[in-house]
Design an enzyme around this catalytic site. Structure first.
Site, PDB file in Angstrom:
ATOM      1  CG  ASN A 158     -15.174  -7.062   4.118  1.00 50.18           C
ATOM      2  OD1 ASN A 158     -14.019  -7.428   3.877  1.00 50.18           O
ATOM      3  ND2 ASN A 158     -15.891  -7.562   5.101  1.00 50.18           N
ATOM      4  CD  GLU A 159     -16.697  -1.283   2.123  1.00 50.82           C
ATOM      5  OE1 GLU A 159     -15.471  -1.471   2.226  1.00 50.82           O
ATOM      6  OE2 GLU A 159     -17.465  -1.298   3.108  1.00 50.82           O
ATOM      7  CB  SER A 188      -0.897   0.024   1.232  1.00 49.89           C
ATOM      8  OG  SER A 188      -1.653  -1.151   1.302  1.00 49.89           O
ATOM      9  CD  GLU A 235      -3.282  -9.816   2.608  1.00 51.37           C
ATOM     10  OE1 GLU A 235      -3.134  -9.125   3.597  1.00 51.37           O
ATOM     11  OE2 GLU A 235      -2.943  -9.454   1.459  1.00 51.37           O
TER      12      GLU A 235
END
Ligand SMILES: Cc1cc2nc3c(=O)[nH]c(=O)nc-3n(C[C@H](O)[C@H](O)[C@H](O)COP(=O)(O)OP(=O)(O)OC[C@H]3O[C@@H](n4cnc5c(N)ncnc54)[C@H](O)[C@@H]3O)c2cc1C
Lengths: 379, 286
Positions: A359-360, A128, A245
């Site tokens: 989760n979106e 990230s 993951e």
């Protein structure tokens, strides 16, 4: 259909259970996000490795026991049932190692895997960036070719890197070809976190502990021998980690089943009928997850791959984890807010719907790739 | 019938807002959590000057609606300190008091800095062990709390916490809306994705239906337990959604959002858990 374990699997289970019963520390270790807890977790990894329990599915040459996928799941069940410590080495052994086995050179495997298995070198995932979270492919940290020295020069910033506050090595993607389409031109690098030009700044999480860090790269030289896979092929290489993951490896059912059993115990110790339904629901979901996993394992063992089902999996375990811990806090009544193992578990669970792909984004994947619905407009 | 704040009440809310917005309450809360009470005590003094501490004092112009307004603002700005204990429950206008009372309030908030500490109705001089809360600005102390009856003072405290939760939830929603308009992923504001819009719209709806219960309870039209359940649920939804739409940055202690998120979690179970209030309501319904 058949859920019984074979004789050799049962023997494996019994051996694991016996060793864990004799070796798991009686008291939970201090948080691995503290210097002292970190050291103790590293020591625990060494002990696991000595008895060949740290990476059961790996080759014997690298401290493993060549366990099958079924045995791996069995081991994880036993591990969490025994209340054993969290795995400080998890990003290395679960996320990086599968890639090293598939894409690494023999030299890289020999150099990195043994110290990963013993917990001597702890790895941090550095994907990230501040502006590249869900949209990872928009990352802008760069790798510039340095032919003279035979390697690459890294610049830029990574962030939210779990355990990087104390870890030794990092693995991450850098843009090596600024001209290429955004999923191309990325290269997968391995680098020591104490290399010249690397600055690690620990970041405190909700609970106040420095569970992740941001990492700055200023002309950091990485030799060709520490490039994983081919230059420019980093996205494809990395995406094989993403499946790991989201799906199996980070979240084996054992941990939820063990937590659900503890929840039932908590209820029994001070029953509050207001939450009886929630307790049972959490237990049912943990069992559903366990059985679902056996189906996944069956398909994987038959040579199938996880594909978008990893997203189904990820939404389910992350929401189960929150519901389970919320119920535990409910049962603790007016003491819910106080420091406790349940509160720690709750706070950690809150991050589940964010990391490993939010989760979106997972629901978008389920809707688009599994249900075949039209794509929402993006960028 | 007029179920809306009148202009005096609005002015009071605005005045408090101006004061608190200018007081950098996030920094005050962080200092309080670290054991540096100076800025928080100064703020307490300024709110005393505005009459906030006497809003539940029987002989000193008690006014449940003004009290509710004040506690909503205290929540909105995450002001630390034993406000509910001192002002709403003990009805104390001057000085800082605190209390523990079983079964619902087992520990006394900020007993180490309080001028007077109560274990139920008994004043105590010894304070025991410090317990840390998920909200690090809530420093809880064992004072040997006895069982106490649920009386009108308890109801007042429940109302005050409900109002605080409402303010906390509103603030998290406001900050989250601002964030999703500005944060871009995949070349667009994340607030343009329906998953984000609907999640935040649900928070708006939940808070809009908690508010009338909180102010209805202030007017005595409904049990404060109904307000606590609804405000707790709505604020909790706001905190969960707020964290989720912020992504990883929301999970840091560095972002001020964490102060609000952790306070909401703490207050959901303070002064009676949701189950306690639901059960009590059911009993009241006969
Ligand atoms: C505890 C924790 C540990 C982590 N560990 C690591 C680590 O070790 N290494 C590492 O590299 N990273 C790590 N991360 C980072 C993690 O991978 C990111 O948080 C994640 O990818 C989301 O990115 P973001 O936080 O920037 O949120 P954003 O991408 O900015 O998302 C913010 C919100 O927008 C939503 N959103 C974004 N795009 C869409 C869309 N198209 N449709 C609908 N909604 C959308 C998201 O779902 C989220 O709700 C960690 C995060 C946490 C919380």
């Amino acid at each position: 259909m058949d859920l019984t374990l074979s004789e050799s699997e049962l023997a494996f289970q019994a051996e694991a259970r016996e060793w864990l019963a004799a070796n798991v520390p009686a008291e939970p270790l201090p948080s691995m996000d503290t210097a002292e807890g970190w050291r103790l977790h590293q020591e625990w990894e060494a002990r696991l490795a000595e008895a060949r329990w740290s990476v059961v599915s790996w080759p014997r040459d690298y401290h493993g026991r060549e366990a099958s996928l079924v045995e791996w799941v069995v081991f994880e069940e036993e591990y969490y049932r025994a209340g054993a410590p969290g795995r400080v080495s998890q990003n290395g052994i679960f996320l990086l190692a599968p890639i090293l086995f598939d894409h690494g050179t023999q030299e890289q495997q020999d150099r990195f895997l043994p110290s990963m298995a013993t917990g001597e070198q702890i790895w941090a995932q550095c994907w990230s960036e501040p502006e590249a979270g869900s949209d990872l492919a928009s990352l802008t940290s760069t790798a510039r070719r340095d032919d003279e020295r035979g390697g690459w020069v890294l610049n830029g910033q990574k962030t939210w890197s779990s355990r990087a506050s104390f870890a030794h090595w990092g693995f991450g993607l850098f843009r090596s070809d600024p001209e290429a389409e955004r999923h191309r031109g990325l290269t997968y690098f391995l680098f020591p976190l104490d290399a010249d030009g690397v600055t690690v700044r620990p970041i405190a999480q909700l609970d106040g502990e420095v569970g992740f860090a941001e990492i700055f790269f200023e002309d950091v030289f990485v030799p060709d021998s520490d490039v994983l896979g081919d230059p420019g092929d980093g996205w494809r290489v990395a995406m094989s980690t993403a499946g790991n993951e989201r799906g199996l490896s980070l979240r084996s059912p054992g941990r939820f089943c063990a937590a659900a059993d503890r929840l039932v115990e908590l209820y029994r110790s001070a029953p509050d009928p207001a939450y009886a339904g929630d307790v049972v629901d959490a237990w049912i979901k943990a069992q559903a997850y366990r059985l679902y996993t056996w189906g996944t394992v069956t398909r994987l063992a038959a040579g199938g791959d996880l594909g978008a089902a990893g997203s189904v999996n990820k939404v389910f375990w992350s929401e189960l984890d929150i519901a389970l811990h919320e119920t535990a806090l409910d049962l603790r009544g007016p003491e819910a807010e106080l420091e406790s193992r349940w509160l720690d578990g709750y706070t950690f669970a809150l991050s589940g719907p964010i990391y490993a792909g939010t989760n979106e984004v997972q629901r978008n994947i389920v809707a688009e790739r599994i249900l075949g619905l039209p794509r929402e407009v993006r960028g | 019938m007029r179920f809306e704040l009148d202009s005096d009440q609005k002015d009071f809310a605005d005045a408090l807002d101006r004061l608190l917005a200018g007081a950098d309450t996030a920094t005050v809360a962080r200092a309080w959590a670290a054991g540096d009470h100076e800025p928080g005590l100064k703020l307490w003094g300024r709110l005393f000057d505005m009459g906030v501490t006497s809003l539940a004092a029987e002989d000193d112009g008690a006014d449940p609606v003004f009290m509710t307004i004040a506690f909503e603002r205290l929540g909105h700005h995450a002001v630390p300190g034993p406000w509910v204990e001192s002002v709403a429950y003990l009805g104390n206008a001057g000085g800082i008091w605190t209390v523990a009372a079983l079964p619902h309030v087992p520990y006394a908030l900020d007993a180490d800095i309080a001028d007077q500490v109560y274990a139920g109705e008994r004043r105590v001089s010894e304070i025991g062990e410090l317990y840390s809360s998920v909200d690090r600005a809530r420093r809880l102390f064992d004072v040997g709390a006895p069982e106490v009856a649920w009386d009108t003072a308890f109801d007042r405290a429940v109302l005050a916490v409900s109002a605080q939760l409402l303010g906390l939830g509103e603030r998290v929603l406001a900050d989250s809306v601002a964030y999703v308009k500005q944060r871009r992923q995949f070349g667009r504001e994340i607030g343009s994705y329906q998953a984000i819009k609907h999640a935040l719209a649900d928070v708006r709806i939940a808070l809009d239906f908690a508010r009338p219960l909180v102010y209805g309870a202030a007017l005595g039209a409904i049990s404060p337990s109904a307000a606590k359940v609804a405000a707790g649920d709505a604020a909790y939804l706001s905190s969960r959604t707020g964290l989720q739409v912020h992504g990883a940055i929301g999970y840091t202690a560095e972002l001020d959002l964490s102060i609000w998120i952790t306070k909401i979690r703490a207050l959901v179970s303070a002064w009676g858990t949701p189950a306690v209030h639901r059960e009590r309501l059911l009993r009241e319904l006969g």
